[in-house]
Structures are given as structure tokens and as C-alpha cells.
Design a protein around this motif. Structure first.
Motif, PDB file in Angstrom:
ATOM      1  N   SER A 188       5.815  -5.671   6.459  1.00  0.00           N
ATOM      2  CA  SER A 188       6.989  -4.879   6.101  1.00  0.00           C
ATOM      3  C   SER A 188       6.639  -3.406   5.957  1.00  0.00           C
ATOM      4  CB  SER A 188       7.592  -5.402   4.791  1.00  0.00           C
ATOM      5  OG  SER A 188       8.673  -4.599   4.375  1.00  0.00           O
ATOM      6  N   SER A 237       8.060  -0.118   7.746  1.00  0.00           N
ATOM      7  CA  SER A 237       8.962   0.711   6.932  1.00  0.00           C
ATOM      8  C   SER A 237       8.361   2.064   6.561  1.00  0.00           C
ATOM      9  CB  SER A 237       9.368  -0.046   5.668  1.00  0.00           C
ATOM     10  OG  SER A 237       8.250  -0.350   4.858  1.00  0.00           O
ATOM     11  N   ASP A 277       9.535   2.750   3.042  1.00  0.00           N
ATOM     12  CA  ASP A 277       8.724   1.793   2.302  1.00  0.00           C
ATOM     13  C   ASP A 277       9.008   1.798   0.800  1.00  0.00           C
ATOM     14  OD1 ASP A 277       7.459   4.377   2.783  1.00  0.00           O
ATOM     15  OD2 ASP A 277       5.746   3.627   1.623  1.00  0.00           O
TER      16      ASP A 277
END
Length: 234
Positions: free
Chosen positions: A126, A130, A136
Motif C-alpha cells: 500500500s 500511496s 500514504d
């Protein structure tokens, strides 16, 4: 000479280590197998040790050794409880005895690792995406609220460094986790994918870029991981 032998090698060498040392052991020895392997693998190792009448102990190390050292929580299983307990108590080890069967300790760690190592990979995947979009912090904070984790961004910094530093060893462990699930007659899709992801991170060799000291900083790690992935696909 020594009475207690602790085996802590990479998962793929656990049985080899037991096989190679077994001829030098006898009934006076305790062999503590602290390797992160499946119950089936531990039973293979135990067969070599027990053939020479030494006591085999299935040992699962349940947390990083640093900073607690010998007080790191351990789970133990096997036939040697009566002989080992006085020694471990005298040295103030922190342990719990799971039972008399080889595999009763390591199965706890194997099934726990599905969550811990899998989480590392999910967070890394992720953040790799991101962080490049400047999302993020937003995504991690939102996920932290949903999961009840007070500081998810800090957790991401930590687990990404752990994966980058120990990816190869973690991949070997996760292949043993997949084997554990096979032994239980269950699917292992997530564990297999986690092993592949840990290997992929290890292949990035980030330690070379930081002179072996990899920082707990996703702002530094994510771009390098992203570039490595793109280069590999290119």
C-alpha cells in the motif's frame, strides 16, 4: 563440551543442521530447535536427534531477540520438560511449555506469522504505491482508525524496515508457514504470496544503498522499492 545446543539457522537449513550434529550427541544433550519451520519439518529434525538418544525440544522464538536477549518470550514442546525446566528457570528464561508433542510450539508461531508477515507485506504494498502519490499519511491514518492502531504511520515505518532488513529470512519462514497449512490440509494462498513478496523485497538489496543500516522511514524506503519494482518489470 556443552549440555544444551540451540539451533537457529535459516529455515531451509534446519533439518540439515540437526542431521549434521546428531552423530556428536548422546543422552546427556538437549537440542533446542529454535528455527522457524513447520511441525513436519521439526519432526524430521527431531528424528535425527532422537536417533542418538538426545532430547529434542521444539522451541518457538516469539519476538525479536533484541533488546530482551534470553528473556525474549519462548514457547517449548517435547519430552524434556523435567530436565530443561530447572536449567531455564535458573537462567531466568521467559518461556511457556506447550506440551509433549514436537510441533506444538512451532505451530503457534507459524500461524501467527500469517498475520504478522502478511501485514508487513500488505502495508508495504500500500505504501509503495500511496507514498508516490502523496497519499500514504492519509491512507495509513484512516486505516489506523478503522483497525484501532494509534500510530499506523509509525507502524508502517517499522514494518517496512523489518521487511527490507529480514526479507530473505522471512520468505523462508513463510514457505514453512505454507507447508504448515498444507500439513493441516488447508489452503495457503496468502502465505505463499507473502513469501513471494518478502523475497521480492529482499531482491532489492536495500542494505547496499544504506551501508547495511536500513532506516525506519517509509519516505526513504518507498521510492527505492517503487523504483526497484518498475525496473524489474521493465
Amino acid at each position: 563440551t556443552c549440555d544444551i545446543i540451540i539451533s537457529v539457522v535459516t529455515a531451509d537449513e534446519a533439518v540439515n543442521a540437526a542431521r549434521d550434529i546428531a552423530p556428536f550427541l548422546n543422552a546427556d544433550h538437549h537440542f533446542l530447535d529454535g528455527n522457524s519451520v513447520s511441525p513436519g519439518t521439526k519432526r524430521q529434525a527431531a528424528a535425527f536427534i532422537q536417533a542418538h538418544e538426545a532430547l529434542y525440544c521444539d522451541m518457538a522464538i516469539m519476538a525479536p531477540i533484541h533488546p530482551r536477549g534470553h528473556k525474549t518470550p519462548l514457547l517449548l514442546a517435547g519430552q524434556g520438560a523435567d530436565a530443561l525446566r530447572p536449567i531455564l528457570d535458573r537462567l531466568a528464561f521467559s518461556y511457556g511449555w506447550e506440551g509433549d508433542e514436537v510441533g506444538q510450539a512451532c505451530v503457534v508461531k507459524m500461524l501467527r506469522s500469517i498475520l504478522i508477515k502478511g501485514m508487513e507485506c500488505l502495508i508495504s504494498e500500500s505504501v509503495i504505491a500511496s507514498q508516490g502519490l502523496g497519499l500514504d499519511e492519509r491512507i495509513l491514518s484512516s486505516a489506523g482508525k478503522t483497525l484501532g492502531i494509534a500510530d499506523m504511520p509509525a507502524l508502517a515505518d517499522y514494518v517496512m524496515e523489518r521487511a527490507a532488513t529480514h526479507g530473505r529470512r522471512r520468505a523462508a519462514e513463510m514457505r514453512e508457514v505454507a507447508k504448515t497449512l498444507e500439513e493441516l490440509g488447508l489452503s495457503n494462498d496468502m502465505s505463499t504470496a507473502t513469501a513471494q513478496m518478502q523475497d521480492r523485497i529482499a531482491d532489492m538489496a536495500l542494505g547496499e544503498k544504506f551501508k547495511e543500516t536500513i532506516p525506519q522511514d517509509r519516505a526513504l524506503l518507498a521510492p527505492l522499492m517503487r523504483d526497484a519494482q518498475k525496473a524489474h518489470k521493465g
